[in-house]
Design an enzyme around this catalytic site. Structure first.
Site, mmCIF file in Angstrom:
data_model
loop_
_atom_site.group_PDB
_atom_site.id
_atom_site.type_symbol
_atom_site.label_atom_id
_atom_site.label_comp_id
_atom_site.label_asym_id
_atom_site.label_seq_id
_atom_site.Cartn_x
_atom_site.Cartn_y
_atom_site.Cartn_z
ATOM 1 N N LEU A 21 0.866 -1.179 0.000
ATOM 2 C CA LEU A 21 0.000 0.000 0.000
ATOM 3 C C LEU A 21 0.902 1.228 0.000
ATOM 4 O O LEU A 21 1.781 1.358 0.859
ATOM 5 C CB LEU A 21 -0.925 0.000 1.211
ATOM 6 N N GLY B 287 0.055 8.729 -1.591
ATOM 7 C CA GLY B 287 0.538 9.805 -2.455
ATOM 8 C C GLY B 287 0.922 9.349 -3.844
ATOM 9 O O GLY B 287 2.000 9.694 -4.349
ATOM 10 N N CYS B 288 0.039 8.607 -4.511
ATOM 11 C CA CYS B 288 0.358 8.016 -5.810
ATOM 12 C C CYS B 288 -0.121 8.840 -7.007
ATOM 13 O O CYS B 288 -0.065 8.358 -8.137
ATOM 14 C CB CYS B 288 -0.227 6.611 -5.912
ATOM 15 N N SER B 289 -0.571 10.050 -6.788
ATOM 16 C CA SER B 289 -1.089 10.835 -7.910
ATOM 17 C C SER B 289 0.016 11.446 -8.764
ATOM 18 O O SER B 289 -0.244 11.926 -9.875
ATOM 19 C CB SER B 289 -2.016 11.947 -7.410
ATOM 20 N N GLY C 88 4.778 11.932 -9.062
ATOM 21 C CA GLY C 88 6.114 11.820 -8.501
ATOM 22 C C GLY C 88 6.510 10.452 -7.998
ATOM 23 O O GLY C 88 6.306 9.434 -8.662
ATOM 24 N N SER D 20 13.385 12.859 3.386
ATOM 25 C CA SER D 20 14.010 13.780 2.439
ATOM 26 C C SER D 20 15.478 13.937 2.784
ATOM 27 O O SER D 20 15.897 13.713 3.930
ATOM 28 C CB SER D 20 13.318 15.148 2.508
ATOM 29 N N TYR E 7 9.138 22.397 6.662
ATOM 30 C CA TYR E 7 9.224 21.115 5.955
ATOM 31 C C TYR E 7 10.324 20.245 6.559
ATOM 32 O O TYR E 7 10.129 19.058 6.833
ATOM 33 C CB TYR E 7 9.480 21.369 4.474
#
Length: 247
Positions: free
Chosen positions: A5, A8-10, A12, A127, A140
């Site tokens: 699973l 954030g798969c929309s 990048g 990141s 961030y």
């Protein structure tokens, strides 16, 4: 056949990772706030589900509809770029709701089934700002640093149950939609006094010496998800790898 699973798969990293695992025979549960089957063709091994990681009801529905999973990838994230002095606290909180508390909520939901089965992998995508802080991205950076500490602690906590917890640390990718989900114009976050400092930084971002590609992150997530040697951190991209080596 294993099931993963991914949040954030929309676009990048999430989109590329969904494709990467699917091509390798896995069943993929690709989640995004607004499902788009034009991005990922729905099939028996590719399921598209709606998910807002800041909404407890949405998280519960996603896990109920996904069925048992073997790997959770917490990839969904947002950013805000600008001087912290000029960044409204509502936007700071929005960044933390997704990048920090959203990851924690998804992880908590996954632990229940992983612990019961005595197996499972949680991969948290942070990141390279956790390796070397990026200027004009204090909120961030803080949200991602929190997940670094959270993941390192959780890895010890869940090892006794056979659950592996990993970190993937992508470098700078100009093609990602960084800060798109925060409704604020970057120009509003650079007061005049900060302009001499900000301009050369943005110029460097526009022409970086090294960048991270989406495929670099997908490959690092694959390595993290399949690693059985106890490694915690997986830098992704030439720039992130270079920073990790300096550390």
């Amino acid at each position: 056949m294993k099931t993963i699973l991914i949040t954030g798969c929309s676009s990048g990293y999430g989109l590329e990772t969904a494709r990467y695992f699917h091509c390798r025979g896995w069943t993929v549960v690709a989640t995004m706030r607004n499902p788009r089957e034009d991005l990922l063709p729905s099939s028996e091994r590719m399921r598209i589900l709606p998910l807002d990681v800041t909404n407890p009801e949405s998280i519960a529905a996603a896990f109920e509809n996904s069925g048992p999973i073997d790997v959770l990838v917490n990839n969904a994230g947002i950013g805000v770029v600008g001087a912290f002095e000029a960044t409204p606290m509502e936007h700071v909180r929005k960044v933390f709701e997704t990048n920090t508390f959203g990851v924690m909520a998804m992880t908590q939901a996954a632990i229940r089934q992983f612990r019961a089965r005595r197996s499972g992998v949680i991969v948290n995508v942070t990141s390279s700002v956790t390796l070397a802080a990026m200027p004009l991205a204090a909120a961030y950076t803080a949200s991602k640093m929190a997940i670094e500490g959270f993941t390192a602690s959780l890895a010890f906590e869940l090892a006794a149950f056979g659950v592996r917890v990993k970190l993937v640390e992508p470098g700078y990718a100009p093609t990602t939609r960084f800060a798109q989900n925060v409704d604020i114009d970057i120009a509003d976050l650079i007061p005049p006094d900060y302009a001499p400092f900000a301009e050369p930084i943005f110029a460097e971002y526009a022409q970086p010496a090294m960048v991270t590609r989406e495929i670099d992150v997908a490959e690092a997530i694959w390595q993290a998800a399949t690693d059985i040697e106890g490694r915690l951190r997986f830098p992704a991209g030439a720039d992130a790898v270079a920073l990790a080596q300096l550390g």
